[in-house]
Write a protein that holds these residues in place. Structure first.
Motif, PDB file in Angstrom:
ATOM      1  N   ALA A  93      38.874  48.704  44.947  1.00 33.99           N
ATOM      2  CA  ALA A  93      39.366  48.324  46.273  1.00 33.99           C
ATOM      3  C   ALA A  93      38.502  47.259  46.924  1.00 33.99           C
ATOM      4  CB  ALA A  93      39.442  49.560  47.167  1.00 33.99           C
ATOM      5  N   ILE A  94      37.178  47.391  46.818  1.00 33.54           N
ATOM      6  CA  ILE A  94      36.334  46.452  47.542  1.00 33.54           C
ATOM      7  C   ILE A  94      35.462  45.623  46.614  1.00 33.54           C
ATOM      8  CG2 ILE A  94      36.343  47.738  49.709  1.00 33.54           C
ATOM      9  CD1 ILE A  94      33.879  49.128  48.963  1.00 33.54           C
ATOM     10  N   GLY A  95      35.695  45.759  45.296  1.00 30.98           N
ATOM     11  CA  GLY A  95      34.909  44.981  44.342  1.00 30.98           C
ATOM     12  C   GLY A  95      35.211  43.498  44.405  1.00 30.98           C
ATOM     13  N   GLY A  96      36.474  43.158  44.658  1.00 26.28           N
ATOM     14  CA  GLY A  96      36.840  41.744  44.718  1.00 26.28           C
ATOM     15  C   GLY A  96      36.131  41.045  45.867  1.00 26.28           C
ATOM     16  N   GLY A  97      36.150  41.670  47.039  1.00 23.54           N
ATOM     17  CA  GLY A  97      35.462  41.099  48.190  1.00 23.54           C
ATOM     18  C   GLY A  97      33.955  41.047  47.982  1.00 23.54           C
ATOM     19  N   THR A  98      33.434  42.066  47.275  1.00 20.91           N
ATOM     20  CA  THR A  98      31.997  42.098  47.014  1.00 20.91           C
ATOM     21  C   THR A  98      31.581  40.946  46.107  1.00 20.91           C
ATOM     22  OG1 THR A  98      31.968  44.489  47.279  1.00 20.91           O
ATOM     23  CG2 THR A  98      30.151  43.523  46.058  1.00 20.91           C
ATOM     24  N   VAL A  99      32.328  40.745  45.019  1.00 21.95           N
ATOM     25  CA  VAL A  99      32.000  39.647  44.113  1.00 21.95           C
ATOM     26  C   VAL A  99      32.098  38.317  44.859  1.00 21.95           C
ATOM     27  CG1 VAL A  99      32.756  38.405  42.050  1.00 21.95           C
ATOM     28  CG2 VAL A  99      32.665  40.890  42.038  1.00 21.95           C
ATOM     29  N   ARG A 100      33.153  38.162  45.652  1.00 19.93           N
ATOM     30  CA  ARG A 100      33.295  36.919  46.439  1.00 19.93           C
ATOM     31  C   ARG A 100      32.089  36.692  47.336  1.00 19.93           C
ATOM     32  NH1 ARG A 100      36.884  38.428  50.561  1.00 19.93           N
ATOM     33  NH2 ARG A 100      34.928  39.189  51.428  1.00 19.93           N
ATOM     34  N   ASP A 101      31.697  37.719  48.090  1.00 23.16           N
ATOM     35  CA  ASP A 101      30.594  37.545  49.031  1.00 23.16           C
ATOM     36  C   ASP A 101      29.287  37.230  48.315  1.00 23.16           C
ATOM     37  OD1 ASP A 101      32.240  37.922  51.183  1.00 23.16           O
ATOM     38  OD2 ASP A 101      31.674  39.994  51.548  1.00 23.16           O
ATOM     39  N   VAL A 102      29.072  37.884  47.147  1.00 19.89           N
ATOM     40  CA  VAL A 102      27.850  37.609  46.394  1.00 19.89           C
ATOM     41  C   VAL A 102      27.880  36.175  45.878  1.00 19.89           C
ATOM     42  CG1 VAL A 102      26.622  38.174  44.265  1.00 19.89           C
ATOM     43  CG2 VAL A 102      27.356  39.999  45.791  1.00 19.89           C
ATOM     44  N   LEU A 103      29.035  35.719  45.381  1.00 22.38           N
ATOM     45  CA  LEU A 103      29.123  34.357  44.849  1.00 22.38           C
ATOM     46  C   LEU A 103      28.929  33.323  45.955  1.00 22.38           C
ATOM     47  CD1 LEU A 103      32.082  34.616  42.301  1.00 22.38           C
ATOM     48  CD2 LEU A 103      29.641  34.552  41.804  1.00 22.38           C
ATOM     49  N   LEU A 104      29.474  33.611  47.139  1.00 22.92           N
ATOM     50  CA  LEU A 104      29.367  32.632  48.223  1.00 22.92           C
ATOM     51  C   LEU A 104      28.083  32.824  49.032  1.00 22.92           C
ATOM     52  CD1 LEU A 104      33.029  32.569  49.603  1.00 22.92           C
ATOM     53  CD2 LEU A 104      32.006  31.157  47.818  1.00 22.92           C
ATOM     54  N   ARG A 123      40.165  32.618  53.871  1.00 25.93           N
ATOM     55  CA  ARG A 123      39.701  32.379  55.230  1.00 25.93           C
ATOM     56  C   ARG A 123      38.188  32.437  55.351  1.00 25.93           C
ATOM     57  NH1 ARG A 123      42.550  35.537  60.025  1.00 25.93           N
ATOM     58  NH2 ARG A 123      40.758  35.491  61.421  1.00 25.93           N
ATOM     59  N   ILE A 124      37.568  33.376  54.629  1.00 23.23           N
ATOM     60  CA  ILE A 124      36.104  33.476  54.703  1.00 23.23           C
ATOM     61  C   ILE A 124      35.474  32.205  54.156  1.00 23.23           C
ATOM     62  CG2 ILE A 124      34.148  34.655  53.610  1.00 23.23           C
ATOM     63  CD1 ILE A 124      35.591  37.283  54.164  1.00 23.23           C
ATOM     64  N   ALA A 125      36.012  31.698  53.057  1.00 23.31           N
ATOM     65  CA  ALA A 125      35.466  30.458  52.497  1.00 23.31           C
ATOM     66  C   ALA A 125      35.702  29.290  53.450  1.00 23.31           C
ATOM     67  CB  ALA A 125      36.097  30.187  51.127  1.00 23.31           C
ATOM     68  N   MET A 126      36.872  29.266  54.100  1.00 20.41           N
ATOM     69  CA  MET A 126      37.144  28.198  55.068  1.00 20.41           C
ATOM     70  C   MET A 126      36.170  28.271  56.240  1.00 20.41           C
ATOM     71  SD  MET A 126      41.313  28.136  55.182  1.00 20.41           S
ATOM     72  CE  MET A 126      41.448  26.664  56.197  1.00 20.41           C
ATOM     73  N   ASP A 127      35.918  29.494  56.728  1.00 14.32           N
ATOM     74  CA  ASP A 127      34.981  29.660  57.843  1.00 14.32           C
ATOM     75  C   ASP A 127      33.578  29.192  57.468  1.00 14.32           C
ATOM     76  OD1 ASP A 127      36.994  30.658  59.377  1.00 14.32           O
ATOM     77  OD2 ASP A 127      36.423  32.756  59.195  1.00 14.32           O
ATOM     78  N   MET A 128      33.262  29.241  56.149  1.00 12.62           N
ATOM     79  CA  MET A 128      31.948  28.768  55.714  1.00 12.62           C
ATOM     80  C   MET A 128      31.950  27.254  55.491  1.00 12.62           C
ATOM     81  SD  MET A 128      30.922  31.773  52.989  1.00 12.62           S
ATOM     82  CE  MET A 128      29.228  31.153  52.726  1.00 12.62           C
ATOM     83  N   VAL A 159      20.972  42.680  45.217  1.00 12.12           N
ATOM     84  CA  VAL A 159      22.026  41.667  45.314  1.00 12.12           C
ATOM     85  C   VAL A 159      23.082  42.099  46.329  1.00 12.12           C
ATOM     86  CG1 VAL A 159      23.930  40.591  44.050  1.00 12.12           C
ATOM     87  CG2 VAL A 159      21.648  40.675  43.030  1.00 12.12           C
ATOM     88  N   LEU A 160      23.453  43.381  46.298  1.00 15.45           N
ATOM     89  CA  LEU A 160      24.471  43.862  47.235  1.00 15.45           C
ATOM     90  C   LEU A 160      23.978  43.799  48.677  1.00 15.45           C
ATOM     91  CD1 LEU A 160      25.967  46.951  45.354  1.00 15.45           C
ATOM     92  CD2 LEU A 160      26.962  44.685  45.604  1.00 15.45           C
ATOM     93  N   LEU A 161      22.689  44.105  48.883  1.00 16.95           N
ATOM     94  CA  LEU A 161      22.165  44.106  50.251  1.00 16.95           C
ATOM     95  C   LEU A 161      21.664  42.728  50.673  1.00 16.95           C
ATOM     96  CD1 LEU A 161      20.190  47.483  50.340  1.00 16.95           C
ATOM     97  CD2 LEU A 161      22.578  47.050  50.918  1.00 16.95           C
ATOM     98  N   GLY A 162      21.632  41.768  49.739  1.00 16.01           N
ATOM     99  CA  GLY A 162      21.073  40.459  50.078  1.00 16.01           C
ATOM    100  C   GLY A 162      19.583  40.545  50.349  1.00 16.01           C
ATOM    101  N   HIS A 163      18.904  41.408  49.578  1.00 19.89           N
ATOM    102  CA  HIS A 163      17.483  41.687  49.784  1.00 19.89           C
ATOM    103  C   HIS A 163      16.669  40.860  48.789  1.00 19.89           C
ATOM    104  CE1 HIS A 163      13.841  44.306  49.182  1.00 19.89           C
ATOM    105  NE2 HIS A 163      13.883  44.277  50.488  1.00 19.89           N
TER     106      HIS A 163
END
Lengths: 215, 215, 215
Positions: free
Chosen positions: A40-51, A106-111, B49-53
């Motif tokens: 459920a939240i792995g996709g958003g997690t990978v995105r946030d880590v990559l960005l 949208r998150i990428a656009m906001d960045m 990585v998940l916490l950005g630490h």
């Protein structure tokens, strides 16, 4: 508001598909919660880590993590019902896919990232949850085979980006992306639309190697 | 001091379990070092990585990476001994699990994160090393099946967080978490305590699909 | 200049090996692009995430991502040709490996990290792309078995670091690392040099367990 409501529906549906996959692998309750959350939240997690977009969504809003764990556990109780009504799930899963894609874009656009990265962000958010689920459960990754799944995320991301770029009001951009993406996904499921598949035969050497590796 | 000593014992033991898994897959020395390190410090890496630490623990303290590589290589020499005395390893592995959980909880607390995330941080630190090992070595992920493993990390994280929240002196909180967690883990191994398992039969269609995918 | 040119050659070659692996798994075009990109730029991505080096290379320079996607798609058209001329690929892949290692080492040096981490950064950049490809395509990870692959990245990283540390002009350091690394890799392929392998027999219990898990 609308997007948040649909997001919660989406992560709940995705968590349930994760829990079903965990059940097929005879995982314990903890495994069920882990796979449900990763889906459920792995996709958003990978995105946030990559960005480098910290803090991650579920770290800032732990209630989403609670929802996915509970949805996973609930699935163990109502599994038969879930399997029987799996057409409902295809619909919820499609909504989740489009919502995830819009949020990712949208998150990428906001960045302030370039267009290609915004669309990649949409695709990553849309599909990496399912990809993680299939890796952990050691299934053939479905998003790389099934009816247009990643492509729908791509279309949704591109459409949303294009409309925002053209200064279409956000509400209109969101709703029309949702409608178009949803119809595209449903049509792909209904008529089994697929991208062309690249088939390459393994050489006999490789087959033998694999046989050995398996034993 | 105490925690650092126990941490080094923990990563050494985890590195050895990683090396054994690599040996079962006939990996070369480099593979052994990679799997040993991923098992021992992969949990902390995923957490950071998940916490950005940043910087990651082993980037700031490369000596830990040296320890895990050496422990992995050493295991190739003393493998028979290691396998025979595997009860010692269950003990060292249990210590590692609790220490990792305490450290994970504390790092999240120092970052001012909410209670749920602190406990998730404990669990991630405790179990993701083993999960990475099993993914790289293509084994059924043991932490998702075995006797209470993730649950012990969860209990240890929750207990440590609770005591720190109640302003119990750190030394007392650490030691009592270690004792309770260790006893819980040993009892789980001894009497094969498990979480309930969620079993879902695959449909015959899926079985056939898997058969095809495998060939 | 030189490094950028060689980098583009490297990611193109790596993307093609990724596409071939995807073809063996009968993935669709999207899967081909994903695996191609993961193979080509996955190593750099993992490195940047581990070092907290944001923005990632392909986020800052999306054209690299476009190159890997196109190289992947192109491979579906010219697969037969690619397979036939696979000796060319071994050469291009070797160039890629050394270039990736040099770039990985240099980024860690620019961040002021200790020597060990610079060399680890070289190895991670060099090999994690292939590792991700094999995980997604559920192949036995080749870099952990094949002829000196990770070792060549290690040697290249160490040599480049050493020369930079000794204030050798950068151009000379780069070119001599390229030459030595390339020769080492070619020799390893030619004479099947390998690191010693650690073989551990599975106990009969484990074999049975695996049999059950597979069914």
């Amino acid at each position: 508001m609308l997007l948040t409501t649909l997001y919660i529906i989406g992560i709940t549906a995705e968590a349930m598909t994760g829990a079903l996959a965990a059940g097929k692998r005879h995982m314990d309750w903890f495994g069920v919660m882990l796979v449900a959350s990763a889906t459920a939240i792995g996709g958003g997690t990978v995105r946030d880590v990559l960005l480098g977009h910290y803090p991650l969504g579920w770290v800032a809003n732990p209630q989403y993590l609670v929802i996915t764990c509970l949805a996973g556990l609930l699935t163990t109780v109502i599994a038969k019902w879930v399997v029987r009504f799996h057409k409902v799930f295809i619909i919820l899963d499609a909504i989740g896919l489009i919502v995830f894609s819009i949020i990712g874009c949208r998150i990428a656009m906001d960045m302030g990232l370039p267009a290609i990265i915004c669309i990649v962000s949409a695709v990553v958010t849309g599909i990496f949850g399912g990809l993680l689920r299939d890796l952990i459960c050691r299934q053939q990754p479905m998003v790389l085979h099934k009816e247009l799944y990643a492509s729908v995320a791509f279309i949704a991301g591109g459409m949303y980006y294009g409309m925002m770029f053209l200064a279409v009001p956000e509400m209109i951009a969101t709703i029309s992306t949702l409608v178009v993406g949803f119809v595209a996904r449903m049509a792909a499921v209904q008529w089994s639309w697929r991208l062309p598949v690249f088939k390459l035969e393994e050489t006999s050497d490789e087959k033998r190697g694999k046989q050995v590796a398996r034993n």
